[in-house]
Design a protein around this motif. Structure first.
Motif, PDB file in Angstrom:
ATOM      1  N   MET A 163      30.604  14.772 -53.708  1.00 31.73           N
ATOM      2  CA  MET A 163      30.148  13.548 -53.049  1.00 31.73           C
ATOM      3  C   MET A 163      29.759  12.524 -54.088  1.00 31.73           C
ATOM      4  SD  MET A 163      26.994  12.985 -50.395  1.00 31.73           S
ATOM      5  CE  MET A 163      27.887  13.813 -49.108  1.00 31.73           C
ATOM      6  N   ASN A 164      30.087  11.276 -53.868  1.00 28.83           N
ATOM      7  CA  ASN A 164      29.705  10.193 -54.754  1.00 28.83           C
ATOM      8  C   ASN A 164      28.215   9.948 -54.622  1.00 28.83           C
ATOM      9  OD1 ASN A 164      29.176   7.735 -56.002  1.00 28.83           O
ATOM     10  ND2 ASN A 164      31.180   6.901 -55.453  1.00 28.83           N
ATOM     11  N   ALA A 165      27.451  10.402 -55.640  1.00 25.14           N
ATOM     12  CA  ALA A 165      25.992  10.335 -55.539  1.00 25.14           C
ATOM     13  C   ALA A 165      25.502   8.902 -55.470  1.00 25.14           C
ATOM     14  CB  ALA A 165      25.363  11.058 -56.731  1.00 25.14           C
ATOM     15  N   ASP A 166      26.216   7.963 -56.123  1.00 24.61           N
ATOM     16  CA  ASP A 166      25.776   6.570 -56.109  1.00 24.61           C
ATOM     17  C   ASP A 166      25.894   5.962 -54.722  1.00 24.61           C
ATOM     18  OD1 ASP A 166      25.237   6.636 -58.790  1.00 24.61           O
ATOM     19  OD2 ASP A 166      27.249   5.985 -59.371  1.00 24.61           O
ATOM     20  N   VAL A 167      26.766   6.530 -53.899  1.00 22.36           N
ATOM     21  CA  VAL A 167      26.975   5.974 -52.572  1.00 22.36           C
ATOM     22  C   VAL A 167      26.080   6.627 -51.538  1.00 22.36           C
ATOM     23  CG1 VAL A 167      28.671   5.720 -50.714  1.00 22.36           C
ATOM     24  CG2 VAL A 167      29.354   5.347 -53.086  1.00 22.36           C
ATOM     25  N   ALA A 168      26.010   7.952 -51.571  1.00 23.41           N
ATOM     26  CA  ALA A 168      25.430   8.647 -50.431  1.00 23.41           C
ATOM     27  C   ALA A 168      24.095   9.327 -50.674  1.00 23.41           C
ATOM     28  CB  ALA A 168      26.430   9.701 -49.926  1.00 23.41           C
ATOM     29  N   LYS A 169      23.749   9.606 -51.934  1.00 19.88           N
ATOM     30  CA  LYS A 169      22.571  10.429 -52.184  1.00 19.88           C
ATOM     31  C   LYS A 169      21.289   9.617 -52.153  1.00 19.88           C
ATOM     32  CE  LYS A 169      20.839  13.887 -55.450  1.00 19.88           C
ATOM     33  NZ  LYS A 169      21.100  14.589 -56.721  1.00 19.88           N
ATOM     34  N   PRO A 170      20.261  10.087 -51.402  1.00 23.75           N
ATOM     35  CA  PRO A 170      18.965   9.412 -51.450  1.00 23.75           C
ATOM     36  C   PRO A 170      18.422   9.439 -52.865  1.00 23.75           C
ATOM     37  CG  PRO A 170      19.034  11.007 -49.655  1.00 23.75           C
ATOM     38  CD  PRO A 170      20.240  11.245 -50.501  1.00 23.75           C
ATOM     39  N   ARG A 171      17.682   8.410 -53.229  1.00 20.42           N
ATOM     40  CA  ARG A 171      17.174   8.281 -54.575  1.00 20.42           C
ATOM     41  C   ARG A 171      16.206   9.415 -54.911  1.00 20.42           C
ATOM     42  NH1 ARG A 171      14.677   3.094 -54.625  1.00 20.42           N
ATOM     43  NH2 ARG A 171      12.794   4.141 -53.907  1.00 20.42           N
ATOM     44  N   GLU A 172      16.343   9.976 -56.143  1.00 18.46           N
ATOM     45  CA  GLU A 172      15.411  10.991 -56.614  1.00 18.46           C
ATOM     46  C   GLU A 172      14.040  10.368 -56.843  1.00 18.46           C
ATOM     47  OE1 GLU A 172      15.657  14.138 -57.091  1.00 18.46           O
ATOM     48  OE2 GLU A 172      17.791  14.616 -57.083  1.00 18.46           O
ATOM     49  N   GLU A 173      12.991  11.088 -56.518  1.00 17.75           N
ATOM     50  CA  GLU A 173      11.625  10.633 -56.769  1.00 17.75           C
ATOM     51  C   GLU A 173      11.090  11.393 -57.973  1.00 17.75           C
ATOM     52  OE1 GLU A 173      10.695   8.143 -55.209  1.00 17.75           O
ATOM     53  OE2 GLU A 173      12.056   8.147 -53.502  1.00 17.75           O
ATOM     54  N   SER A 174      10.969  10.713 -59.121  1.00 13.85           N
ATOM     55  CA  SER A 174      10.625  11.381 -60.370  1.00 13.85           C
ATOM     56  C   SER A 174       9.231  11.991 -60.345  1.00 13.85           C
ATOM     57  CB  SER A 174      10.737  10.389 -61.537  1.00 13.85           C
ATOM     58  OG  SER A 174       9.876   9.286 -61.336  1.00 13.85           O
ATOM     59  N   ASP A 175       8.338  11.438 -59.529  1.00 10.69           N
ATOM     60  CA  ASP A 175       6.975  11.957 -59.479  1.00 10.69           C
ATOM     61  C   ASP A 175       6.709  12.755 -58.214  1.00 10.69           C
ATOM     62  OD1 ASP A 175       7.190   9.784 -57.829  1.00 10.69           O
ATOM     63  OD2 ASP A 175       5.212   8.951 -58.314  1.00 10.69           O
ATOM     64  N   ALA A 176       7.765  13.335 -57.639  1.00  6.23           N
ATOM     65  CA  ALA A 176       7.610  14.131 -56.423  1.00  6.23           C
ATOM     66  C   ALA A 176       6.740  15.352 -56.709  1.00  6.23           C
ATOM     67  CB  ALA A 176       8.974  14.563 -55.893  1.00  6.23           C
ATOM     68  N   VAL A 177       5.958  15.742 -55.716  1.00 13.69           N
ATOM     69  CA  VAL A 177       5.068  16.893 -55.861  1.00 13.69           C
ATOM     70  C   VAL A 177       5.873  18.165 -55.600  1.00 13.69           C
ATOM     71  CG1 VAL A 177       2.959  17.975 -55.036  1.00 13.69           C
ATOM     72  CG2 VAL A 177       3.153  15.474 -55.084  1.00 13.69           C
ATOM     73  N   PRO A 178       5.849  19.157 -56.511  1.00 14.41           N
ATOM     74  CA  PRO A 178       6.658  20.366 -56.323  1.00 14.41           C
ATOM     75  C   PRO A 178       6.151  21.241 -55.185  1.00 14.41           C
ATOM     76  CG  PRO A 178       5.225  20.623 -58.230  1.00 14.41           C
ATOM     77  CD  PRO A 178       5.097  19.192 -57.777  1.00 14.41           C
ATOM     78  N   VAL A 179       7.090  21.924 -54.538  1.00  9.45           N
ATOM     79  CA  VAL A 179       6.723  22.861 -53.488  1.00  9.45           C
ATOM     80  C   VAL A 179       5.971  24.036 -54.098  1.00  9.45           C
ATOM     81  CG1 VAL A 179       8.634  22.237 -51.970  1.00  9.45           C
ATOM     82  CG2 VAL A 179       8.941  24.041 -53.678  1.00  9.45           C
ATOM     83  N   LEU A 180       5.289  24.807 -53.261  1.00  5.98           N
ATOM     84  CA  LEU A 180       4.457  25.898 -53.750  1.00  5.98           C
ATOM     85  C   LEU A 180       5.276  26.935 -54.508  1.00  5.98           C
ATOM     86  CD1 LEU A 180       1.444  26.458 -53.597  1.00  5.98           C
ATOM     87  CD2 LEU A 180       1.866  27.895 -51.602  1.00  5.98           C
ATOM     88  N   ALA A 181       6.532  27.144 -54.098  1.00  9.60           N
ATOM     89  CA  ALA A 181       7.383  28.144 -54.747  1.00  9.60           C
ATOM     90  C   ALA A 181       7.682  27.796 -56.192  1.00  9.60           C
ATOM     91  CB  ALA A 181       8.690  28.308 -53.973  1.00  9.60           C
ATOM     92  N   ARG A 182       7.489  26.543 -56.585  1.00  7.76           N
ATOM     93  CA  ARG A 182       7.776  26.120 -57.951  1.00  7.76           C
ATOM     94  C   ARG A 182       6.503  25.905 -58.776  1.00  7.76           C
ATOM     95  NH1 ARG A 182      13.121  25.483 -57.966  1.00  7.76           N
ATOM     96  NH2 ARG A 182      14.194  24.747 -56.099  1.00  7.76           N
TER      97      ARG A 182
END
Length: 316
Positions: free
Chosen positions: A1-20
């Motif tokens: 998939m063309n990431a520039d077209v379809a992928k929601p923007r990554e959030e660099s400061d996203a809070v990690p899930v508990l599993a990580r």
């Protein structure tokens, strides 16, 4: 998939899930929500282990012969259910990459609705206030808008939310390459935040995000506000992201991708060890009961945290 077209923007400061998170962080969180027995067991296992694991996500052997709780998994399995007509026969569930894409959806508009939110096990037990953050990219002519929509549900441990057809995005514009979603659930245990989230149960948020075929300037600030709410609450004491996944749906034919078609998509939070043996052929949907069950045992339901969202063609 063309990431520039379809992928929601990554959030660099996203809070990690508990599993990580690190073992120390997981133990501290369990103590904060009153699950001291499991916290003591994990702390003891980590202390006695020959080498301290970097994260629970890669060294789940701390649990010995026991399976880690469902919320300590980061991997996901993605299934698909086609559109159905009223029938009593079990409907096979297929892997979301093993279906024929619907090319007529290219450049069209679709509805996204939440049909299931199942909490098999979240940390802390009891009744959970679950904050759902759904992220997608709305691809209107000439530009793409990153959208976030929040909803909140009260779900008792081991049960599913009383929700079917909860609107999320209505009239989402599909790009030439397809569409993609990022979803996160947050276990809200902070009492003040629980009261604050009451406004998400208002009628304005129950009707979903209404979209158009042209750019809507107000959507940008609204999505930033919604994202800010999710990040802020995720960082607060006693609140933690539990389930998170990214699902890109395209019109291609690569063996490892996933396809876009009308129907229902299932995201199951499974142990990493099951990634190589999980088979959707083992599961069916029973229309008469509205349940996903094992093919060989119709009393057995999916034993892991999961959610289901539907994709349908938008009609005026």
């Amino acid at each position: 998939m063309n990431a520039d077209v379809a992928k929601p923007r990554e959030e660099s400061d996203a809070v990690p899930v508990l599993a990580r998170r690190s073992p120390e962080e997981v133990v501290a969180y369990l103590r904060s929500v009153g699950d001291t027995a499991l916290a003591d067991a994990l702390e003891s296992a980590a202390r006695d282990a020959p080498a301290e694991p970097a994260t629970f996500g890669v060294r789940r052997w701390l649990f010995g012969d026991r399976q880690p709780p469902p919320w300590l998994h980061a991997a996901h399995a993605f299934g698909y259910l086609p559109l159905v007509t009223p029938d009593e026969k079990p409907i096979p569930i297929r892997y979301a990459g093993n279906i024929v894409p619907d090319g007529s959806l290219r450049g069209s508009r679709i509805n996204i609705k939440l049909d299931r939110l199942c909490v098999r096990s979240y940390p802390g037990g009891g009744t959970h206030r679950v904050l759902l953050d759904f992220n997608a990219r709305n691809q209107v002519p000439g530009r793409a808008e990153d959208l976030h929509f929040n909803a909140t549900f009260r779900v008792p441990e081991g049960e599913q939310a009383g929700v079917v057809g909860h609107p999320i995005f209505l009239g989402l514009n599909v790009g030439a390459e397809g569409v993609a979603f990022r979803c996160q659930t947050v276990n809200v245990k902070n009492d003040q935040d629980e009261a604050f989230l009451g406004f998400l149960e208002s009628d304005a948020f129950r009707t979903g995000l209404q979209l158009a075929t042209t750019a809507q300037p107000a959507l940008g600030p609204l999505s930033h506000m919604v994202l800010g709410i999710t990040k802020s609450i995720s960082r607060r004491h006693r609140n933690v992201p539990v389930q998170e996944f990214y699902l890109g749906l395209d019109f291609g034919s690569t063996a490892t991708g996933a396809r876009l078609a009308e129907g229902s998509y299932i995201a199951v939070q499974i142990p990493e060890s099951l990634q190589t043996v999980w088979a959707w052929d083992d599961w069916v949907y029973l229309p008469s009961r509205g349940q996903m069950v094992r093919r060989d045992n119709t009393t057995a339901t999916i034993p892991y945290n999961h959610l289901v969202f539907s994709v349908s063609r938008f009609t005026k």
